[in-house]
Design a protein around this motif. Structure first.
Motif, PDB file in Angstrom:
ATOM      1  N   ARG A  55       0.651  -0.943  -0.214  1.00  0.00           N
ATOM      2  CA  ARG A  55      -0.039  -0.174  -0.204  1.00  0.00           C
ATOM      3  C   ARG A  55       0.719   1.242   0.296  1.00  0.00           C
ATOM      4  NH1 ARG A  55      -5.095   0.928   0.784  1.00  0.00           N
ATOM      5  NH2 ARG A  55      -5.554   2.918   1.418  1.00  0.00           N
ATOM      6  N   GLN A  56       2.054   1.550   0.635  1.00  0.00           N
ATOM      7  CA  GLN A  56       3.007   2.641   0.808  1.00  0.00           C
ATOM      8  C   GLN A  56       3.515   2.447  -0.442  1.00  0.00           C
ATOM      9  OE1 GLN A  56       3.432   4.835   2.866  1.00  0.00           O
ATOM     10  NE2 GLN A  56       1.575   3.355   4.403  1.00  0.00           N
ATOM     11  N   ILE A  57       3.510   1.439  -1.030  1.00  0.00           N
ATOM     12  CA  ILE A  57       4.846   1.712  -2.279  1.00  0.00           C
ATOM     13  C   ILE A  57       3.633   1.851  -3.609  1.00  0.00           C
ATOM     14  CG2 ILE A  57       6.028  -0.023  -3.945  1.00  0.00           C
ATOM     15  CD1 ILE A  57       5.837  -2.074  -2.079  1.00  0.00           C
ATOM     16  N   LEU A  58       2.652   1.522  -3.576  1.00  0.00           N
ATOM     17  CA  LEU A  58       1.793   1.934  -4.855  1.00  0.00           C
ATOM     18  C   LEU A  58       0.849   3.785  -4.752  1.00  0.00           C
ATOM     19  CD1 LEU A  58       0.124  -1.378  -5.595  1.00  0.00           C
ATOM     20  CD2 LEU A  58       1.787  -0.352  -6.443  1.00  0.00           C
ATOM     21  N   ALA A  59       1.466   3.878  -3.074  1.00  0.00           N
ATOM     22  CA  ALA A  59       0.803   5.372  -2.504  1.00  0.00           C
ATOM     23  C   ALA A  59       0.218   6.962  -3.249  1.00  0.00           C
ATOM     24  CB  ALA A  59       1.219   5.812  -1.116  1.00  0.00           C
TER      25      ALA A  59
ATOM     26  N   ILE B 139       6.994   6.352  -5.871  1.00  0.00           N
ATOM     27  CA  ILE B 139       7.738   6.462  -6.777  1.00  0.00           C
ATOM     28  C   ILE B 139       6.970   5.551  -8.575  1.00  0.00           C
ATOM     29  CG2 ILE B 139       8.850   4.165  -5.990  1.00  0.00           C
ATOM     30  CD1 ILE B 139      11.393   5.721  -7.948  1.00  0.00           C
ATOM     31  N   VAL B 140       5.773   4.574  -7.256  1.00  0.00           N
ATOM     32  CA  VAL B 140       5.655   3.907  -8.538  1.00  0.00           C
ATOM     33  C   VAL B 140       4.556   5.189  -9.559  1.00  0.00           C
ATOM     34  CG1 VAL B 140       4.147   2.411  -8.988  1.00  0.00           C
ATOM     35  CG2 VAL B 140       5.961   2.116  -7.904  1.00  0.00           C
TER      36      VAL B 140
ATOM     37  N   GLY C  52       4.041   8.250  -9.303  1.00  0.00           N
ATOM     38  CA  GLY C  52       5.123   9.313  -9.831  1.00  0.00           C
ATOM     39  C   GLY C  52       5.545   9.192 -10.763  1.00  0.00           C
ATOM     40  N   VAL C  53       5.677   7.651 -11.560  1.00  0.00           N
ATOM     41  CA  VAL C  53       6.821   7.472 -12.423  1.00  0.00           C
ATOM     42  C   VAL C  53       5.687   7.464 -13.647  1.00  0.00           C
ATOM     43  CG1 VAL C  53       8.148   5.677 -14.007  1.00  0.00           C
ATOM     44  CG2 VAL C  53       8.776   6.518 -11.796  1.00  0.00           C
ATOM     45  N   LEU C  54       4.194   6.707 -13.718  1.00  0.00           N
ATOM     46  CA  LEU C  54       3.431   6.194 -14.185  1.00  0.00           C
ATOM     47  C   LEU C  54       2.734   7.509 -14.168  1.00  0.00           C
ATOM     48  CD1 LEU C  54       2.193   3.020 -12.776  1.00  0.00           C
ATOM     49  CD2 LEU C  54       3.297   3.456 -14.897  1.00  0.00           C
ATOM     50  N   GLN C  55       2.625   9.114 -13.428  1.00  0.00           N
ATOM     51  CA  GLN C  55       2.236   9.969 -14.315  1.00  0.00           C
ATOM     52  C   GLN C  55       2.478  10.730 -15.042  1.00  0.00           C
ATOM     53  OE1 GLN C  55       1.064  11.701 -10.168  1.00  0.00           O
ATOM     54  NE2 GLN C  55      -0.684  10.500 -10.142  1.00  0.00           N
ATOM     55  N   ALA C  56       4.085  10.750 -14.907  1.00  0.00           N
ATOM     56  CA  ALA C  56       5.216  11.111 -15.091  1.00  0.00           C
ATOM     57  C   ALA C  56       5.844  10.670 -17.577  1.00  0.00           C
ATOM     58  CB  ALA C  56       6.516  11.035 -15.602  1.00  0.00           C
ATOM     59  N   LEU C  57       4.900   9.293 -17.300  1.00  0.00           N
ATOM     60  CA  LEU C  57       5.227   9.089 -18.347  1.00  0.00           C
ATOM     61  C   LEU C  57       2.957   9.186 -18.972  1.00  0.00           C
ATOM     62  CD1 LEU C  57       7.061   5.595 -18.089  1.00  0.00           C
ATOM     63  CD2 LEU C  57       7.576   7.716 -18.978  1.00  0.00           C
ATOM     64  N   HIS C  58       2.203   9.288 -18.137  1.00  0.00           N
ATOM     65  CA  HIS C  58       1.190   9.968 -18.961  1.00  0.00           C
ATOM     66  C   HIS C  58       0.368   8.718 -19.289  1.00  0.00           C
ATOM     67  CE1 HIS C  58       2.082  13.936 -18.686  1.00  0.00           C
ATOM     68  NE2 HIS C  58       3.344  13.718 -19.259  1.00  0.00           N
ATOM     69  N   VAL C  59       0.876   7.468 -17.810  1.00  0.00           N
ATOM     70  CA  VAL C  59      -0.169   6.208 -18.858  1.00  0.00           C
ATOM     71  C   VAL C  59      -0.848   5.928 -17.638  1.00  0.00           C
ATOM     72  CG1 VAL C  59       1.988   5.635 -20.141  1.00  0.00           C
ATOM     73  CG2 VAL C  59       1.609   4.950 -16.986  1.00  0.00           C
ATOM     74  N   LEU C  60      -1.058   6.789 -16.251  1.00  0.00           N
ATOM     75  CA  LEU C  60      -2.112   6.827 -15.262  1.00  0.00           C
ATOM     76  C   LEU C  60      -3.056   7.426 -15.426  1.00  0.00           C
ATOM     77  CD1 LEU C  60      -2.228   4.631 -12.948  1.00  0.00           C
ATOM     78  CD2 LEU C  60      -1.247   5.982 -11.314  1.00  0.00           C
TER      79      LEU C  60
ATOM     80  N   GLY D 154      -4.718   8.834 -12.282  1.00  0.00           N
ATOM     81  CA  GLY D 154      -4.086   9.737 -11.050  1.00  0.00           C
ATOM     82  C   GLY D 154      -3.906   8.866  -9.158  1.00  0.00           C
ATOM     83  N   HIS D 155      -4.568   7.324  -9.388  1.00  0.00           N
ATOM     84  CA  HIS D 155      -3.764   6.398  -8.594  1.00  0.00           C
ATOM     85  C   HIS D 155      -3.792   5.107  -8.569  1.00  0.00           C
ATOM     86  CE1 HIS D 155      -8.239   6.604  -7.997  1.00  0.00           C
ATOM     87  NE2 HIS D 155      -7.921   5.569  -7.411  1.00  0.00           N
ATOM     88  N   ILE D 156      -3.242   4.375  -8.056  1.00  0.00           N
ATOM     89  CA  ILE D 156      -3.366   2.604  -7.816  1.00  0.00           C
ATOM     90  C   ILE D 156      -4.059   1.639  -6.875  1.00  0.00           C
ATOM     91  CG2 ILE D 156      -1.985   0.775  -8.223  1.00  0.00           C
ATOM     92  CD1 ILE D 156      -0.053   2.191  -9.252  1.00  0.00           C
TER      93      ILE D 156
END
Length: 301
Positions: free
Chosen positions: A140-144, A148-149, A151-159, A162-164
């Motif tokens: 839950r902390q890793i996917l918060a 970082i997970v 953050g990276v996906l948002q930077a790549l515009h693949v999320l 906005g949350h997992i």
């Protein structure tokens, strides 16, 4: 002549007595395991089935009387069939992703790791030394949302969302991670027992790497694949911790969450919880039966 015949008969009688003693010894050795299964498996299953057929007193939630009320199963399925279907889908997805991750890892451990094999094996087993709940909370902390997970996906515009967390992706990811060792270890055991000369024979017969894998390596590892699939799918389908900690209140709840809620939070929900438990077990048994019949090997069937 008579003495020789008598001697032979005496030897036969002695062999029969010895065989009977061996059988008795075998039965005595099996007795503790049989008693354990009867007390902690057969009796609870029978009790669960009887509870699933009970009827509650009108106007008195939590009080039941013995009955043969199959309507509990109908009511439970009508009300909670989405959770049951979702559990099977999540369990199947977690099993598939675990297989995709586990097979290359097991293959590397069996054939490529060399002196690092023991280290890799310890890394696979190490999560078992940590609490199941703590590992799920860590995910839950890793996917918060501020992790970082994400953050990276948002930077790549693949999320887009906005949350997992609180999505089915987080639940399946948690299931895959927590049950991954149950897939890795059986496959590794099968590959580790494989005869390298058989694999070399594929190359000697002018087969490329992909053909050798499909025709030789994968069939030789099927006992491990079958065992790992069962060890992953069965507990993943009945799990409720990952859906509780990583999912949302409605869209990701599995049947395990419903059973836990009916047992401990809903007054008069024992019969519904027992019916759902028995239904889930029956469905899994049917699926496992057809799966083993279709993909089973002589070592397991």
């Amino acid at each position: 002549m008579t003495t020789a015949v008598a001697g032979r008969r005496g030897q036969v009688d002695a062999d029969v007595v010895q065989e009977r003693r061996s059988r008795r010894t075998a039965y005595l050795l099996l007795l503790p395991g049989i008693l354990w299964l009867v007390v902690f498996f057969v009796v609870p299953i029978v009790q669960l089935f009887t509870v699933s057929l009970q009827s509650d007193y009108p106007g008195a939630p939590g009080y039941y009387y013995r009955d043969v009320n199959f309507g509990n199963y109908v009511d439970a399925l009508i009300q909670f069939w989405p959770h049951l279907l979702r559990s099977l889908i999540f369990g199947a997805l977690a099993t598939f992703f675990a297989f995709v991750l586990a097979y290359p890892l097991a293959y590397a451990m069996a054939f490529k790791a060399g002196r690092w094999r023991s280290v890799m094996l310890i890394c696979v087993i190490a999560p078992f030394f940590t609490s199941f709940i703590l590992r799920t909370i860590a995910w839950r902390q890793i996917l918060a949302d501020d992790g970082i997970v994400v953050g990276v996906l948002q930077a790549l515009h693949v999320l887009p969302g906005g949350h997992i967390t609180e999505t089915w992706v987080a639940v399946v990811a948690g299931l895959t991670y927590n049950f991954l060792p149950f897939m890795v270890l059986p496959i590794y055991a099968s590959l580790e027992r494989a005869d390298p000369r058989v694999l070399e024979a594929g190359g000697d017969l002018y087969a490329n790497g992909l053909t050798t894998f499909a025709r030789v390596t994968l069939p030789m590892s099927m006992p491990g694949v079958l065992a790992g699939t069962l060890l992953t799918f069965i507990p993943a389908s009945g799990d409720y911790v990952n859906a509780e900690l990583l999912g949302s209140d409605r869209s990701t709840k599995m049947v395990g969450n419903v059973i836990e809620s009916q047992f401990f939070r809903v007054p008069g929900g024992f019969d519904t919880a027992a019916a759902l438990s028995f239904t889930l077990m029956a469905i899994i048994l049917v699926l496992v039966f057809f799966y083993v019949r279709r993909f089973g090997t002589e070592e397991l069937v």
